[in-house]
Design an enzyme around this catalytic site. Structure first.
Site, mmCIF file in Angstrom:
data_model
loop_
_atom_site.group_PDB
_atom_site.id
_atom_site.type_symbol
_atom_site.label_atom_id
_atom_site.label_comp_id
_atom_site.label_asym_id
_atom_site.label_seq_id
_atom_site.Cartn_x
_atom_site.Cartn_y
_atom_site.Cartn_z
ATOM 1 N N HIS A 1 0.853 -1.187 0.000
ATOM 2 C CA HIS A 1 0.000 0.000 0.000
ATOM 3 C C HIS A 1 0.895 1.245 0.000
ATOM 4 O O HIS A 1 2.042 1.203 0.486
ATOM 5 C CB HIS A 1 -0.899 0.011 1.228
ATOM 6 N N CYS B 1 -2.463 -0.316 7.452
ATOM 7 C CA CYS B 1 -1.676 0.921 7.354
ATOM 8 C C CYS B 1 -1.793 1.763 8.627
ATOM 9 O O CYS B 1 -0.824 2.392 9.051
ATOM 10 C CB CYS B 1 -2.099 1.704 6.123
ATOM 11 N N CYS C 1 -6.184 1.890 5.706
ATOM 12 C CA CYS C 1 -6.805 0.625 6.110
ATOM 13 C C CYS C 1 -6.234 0.217 7.478
ATOM 14 O O CYS C 1 -5.356 0.891 8.026
ATOM 15 C CB CYS C 1 -6.536 -0.471 5.066
ATOM 16 N N GLU D 1 0.974 3.799 1.865
ATOM 17 C CA GLU D 1 1.463 4.206 3.184
ATOM 18 C C GLU D 1 2.651 3.359 3.648
ATOM 19 O O GLU D 1 3.623 3.884 4.190
ATOM 20 C CB GLU D 1 0.352 4.096 4.240
#
Lengths: 148, 148
Positions: free
Chosen positions: B57, B90, B87, B59
């Site tokens: 992801h 993260c 999410c 992040e």
């Protein structure tokens, strides 16, 4: 007695070997192996200190490596063995990877994902706990005892 | 009007540029920049498809890069700008990194960390929401429209 190479105990022993490596490197001793069709496809230990990276938990490294090996971001035929209850980050990663099964050793009452009031794993993921938890706890205890 | 380079809007625009890069690469369009002392020290976009890695992801990649840049696993003087609500994975990573501030754009009602009944961010982390959320939502909407 030789361990049956196809059971949870065998693979958790392998995860504990990884945790021992972390211990020897002065990292919080958590280890992980990921197994697909009874074969270890990735193994890792916590490396947050060495890599200066808060995301470098054993599980995250092992998931990245297993996905690279299989060429798939979904690990739905795989089992993750980890010596300590995954933290919220790692359980969140396991959700995305859609593991078939997660087997962990000791509980982590501080940051373990089970501290949340609702399940964050994928609904298809089976969980087995408390496998060789005493060995995992002893390693963690010895590690933090040396720190104090 | 030129944007003040020192405010949340300016940095979220930069995160949106990253989200656009993801869109152009056929990745779910989420972008992130991490800022320390008003300087962008890492920038990234979602790369789960290209890297075959559920943990890739925006992040997580940005946290790893920022930590590498600073030589520290703690990002407690940094702000993370991300176009979509992080999410659970993260947000769990952000907890470990101990951000000073997190600024996000659109809500993620499916897997956003705010869906949990208890806060999982670090208690020191300030959160600012809804910055340029319409642009973020439009990009995501266009992306998924093309998929259906």
């Amino acid at each position: 007695m030789e361990l049956n190479p196809l059971n949870d105990l065998y693979f958790m022993k392998e995860a504990l070997k990884e945790a021992q490596k972390a211990f020897d490197l002065n990292e919080v001793p958590v280890g992980c192996v990921i197994v697909c069709e009874n074969k270890i496809i990735s193994r890792s230990h916590n490396q947050t200190h060495r890599l200066n990276d808060a995301t470098a938990h054993a599980e995250v490294i092992a998931i990245t490596a297993a996905s690279g090996y299989l060429g798939s971001k979904y690990l739905s035929d795989c089992t993750m063995y980890v010596t300590l209850e995954p933290c919220i980050m790692c359980a969140g990663a396991a959700y995305w990877a859609q593991f078939k099964k997660i087997v962990f050793g000791a509980r982590d009452l501080n940051r373990g994902y089970l501290s949340l009031p609702k399940s964050i794993l994928h609904p298809k993921t089976e969980v087995v706990r408390n496998i060789l938890s005493n060995q995992s706890t002893k390693l963690l205890h010895d590690f933090f005892k040396n720190k104090r």
